[in-house]
Design an enzyme around this catalytic site. Sequence first.
Site, short mmCIF file in Angstrom:
data_model
loop_
_atom_site.label_atom_id
_atom_site.label_comp_id
_atom_site.label_asym_id
_atom_site.label_seq_id
_atom_site.Cartn_x
_atom_site.Cartn_y
_atom_site.Cartn_z
CB SER A 1 -2.11 -13.53 40.78
OG SER A 1 -3.16 -12.92 41.50
CE1 TYR B 1 -0.67 -8.72 38.33
CE2 TYR B 1 -2.72 -9.52 39.26
CZ TYR B 1 -1.35 -9.42 39.31
OH TYR B 1 -0.65 -10.02 40.33
N1 LIG Z 1 1.08 -8.28 46.48
C1 LIG Z 1 0.04 -8.98 46.10
O1 LIG Z 1 -1.07 -8.83 46.66
C2 LIG Z 1 0.16 -10.00 45.00
C3 LIG Z 1 -0.90 -10.90 44.83
C4 LIG Z 1 -0.80 -11.88 43.86
C5 LIG Z 1 0.33 -11.95 43.07
N2 LIG Z 1 1.34 -11.05 43.22
C6 LIG Z 1 2.50 -11.19 42.34
O2 LIG Z 1 3.65 -11.34 43.13
C7 LIG Z 1 4.80 -10.88 42.41
C8 LIG Z 1 5.61 -9.96 43.29
O3 LIG Z 1 4.86 -8.79 43.54
P1 LIG Z 1 4.94 -7.98 44.91
O4 LIG Z 1 3.58 -7.96 45.50
O5 LIG Z 1 6.07 -8.42 45.73
O6 LIG Z 1 5.16 -6.52 44.34
P2 LIG Z 1 6.39 -5.52 44.45
O7 LIG Z 1 6.73 -5.34 45.90
O8 LIG Z 1 5.96 -4.33 43.68
O9 LIG Z 1 7.57 -6.29 43.72
C9 LIG Z 1 7.62 -6.46 42.34
C10 LIG Z 1 9.06 -6.66 41.96
O10 LIG Z 1 9.17 -6.86 40.56
C11 LIG Z 1 10.38 -6.25 40.14
N3 LIG Z 1 10.28 -5.90 38.72
C12 LIG Z 1 9.28 -5.22 38.11
N4 LIG Z 1 9.57 -5.07 36.80
C13 LIG Z 1 10.77 -5.69 36.59
C14 LIG Z 1 11.60 -5.87 35.46
N5 LIG Z 1 11.28 -5.40 34.24
N6 LIG Z 1 12.77 -6.56 35.60
C15 LIG Z 1 13.12 -7.04 36.81
N7 LIG Z 1 12.37 -6.89 37.92
C16 LIG Z 1 11.22 -6.21 37.81
C17 LIG Z 1 10.50 -5.01 41.01
O11 LIG Z 1 11.86 -4.66 41.23
P3 LIG Z 1 12.56 -3.40 40.52
O12 LIG Z 1 11.53 -2.31 40.47
O13 LIG Z 1 13.74 -3.11 41.36
O14 LIG Z 1 12.94 -3.91 39.17
C18 LIG Z 1 9.90 -5.47 42.33
O15 LIG Z 1 10.91 -5.89 43.20
C19 LIG Z 1 4.26 -10.21 41.14
O16 LIG Z 1 4.38 -11.09 40.06
C20 LIG Z 1 2.79 -9.97 41.48
O17 LIG Z 1 1.99 -9.95 40.32
C21 LIG Z 1 1.28 -10.08 44.18
#
Ligand SMILES: NC(=O)c1ccc[n+]([C@@H]2O[C@H](COP(=O)([O-])OP(=O)(O)OC[C@H]3O[C@@H](n4cnc5c(N)ncnc54)[C@H](OP(=O)(O)O)[C@@H]3O)[C@@H](O)[C@H]2O)c1
Length: 258
Positions: free
Chosen positions: A115, A128
Amino acid sequence: MGRAVAIYLAEQGYYVYAGSRTPQKLFDVRSENLYPLELDITDPRSIEQAVSRIGTIDILVNNAGYGLVSTVEEVEEVEMFNQFNVNVFGVMRMCKAVIPKMRKQKSGIIINISSFLGKIGLPLLTFYNASKYAVEGITDSLRYELRDFNIRVHSIMPGFFDTNFARDNLVANPATFSEASPYARMVSTLAPVIIEQINNGNDTMEVAKLILEMIEDQRAPARQTAGDKSKKFIPMKRELSDEDFERRVRAYYGLKDG
Ligand SMILES: NC(=O)c1ccc[n+]([C@@H]2O[C@H](COP(=O)([O-])OP(=O)(O)OC[C@H]3O[C@@H](n4cnc5c(N)ncnc54)[C@H](OP(=O)(O)O)[C@@H]3O)[C@@H](O)[C@H]2O)c1
């Protein structure tokens, strides 16, 4: 983000094993190249089962993660542990499970989704932030450790992206979000802005395309920014002193003194 990446890479002809605790979320995707896989990255047995179902693994994208929103003073032990268990130890467990295959085949690519908050601190997001700073550290160290085996390691530092992150994957500490919290003013200033910025964030296709670029470019840089916030703040952080940068972030988020 993981869904967008999985579908895009499958469309480009890659065989994608998309791991998640709820693989049925991907059953609606019509693609011969995409295999939804049950995987909980906090459970070594689940990882072992998932990895053993796959023959060769050329690329590992560590995407799973969530955000704990809590002050340090009010955090619960279990919240603190879970944040690192998924965002940091989960990444390490996945690398540990996949590296032997990549080492034996003398090639591999690991891409960690970190991130812009892996280089920049914000209040209420200390855990985080710390987890994503750790992901950046994992990336830096593994690049040395795996170089001789022709395994490339990279990180992507997304800014805010419009995903389910704010809707499903921000975990709020109840004490921090109570009106009685000594941090109530900061919470009411910052939390709605962050949630609004995530929900109106960039399109996840940008990350999907960047991952393809990184895969296909042998000389891809160690880390890349993605999205407006990351492209704004990461270069600013590099150019300014820590104190000047902090002043800019405080002004941007309306964090007033006193
Ligand atoms: N959205 C943003 O603004 C943003 C910004 C910077 C970085 N990020 C990073 O991008 C990545 C993806 O996030 P996102 O924004 O796409 O959020 P998201 O839509 O909430 O997706 C997160 C994914 O992680 C999976 N997950 C969570 N715990 C898990 C576990 N124990 N085992 C396997 N899978 C797991 C979830 O799937 P299940 O619940 O089906 O397991 C979900 O598909 C994360 O690392 C987040 O920190 C996001």
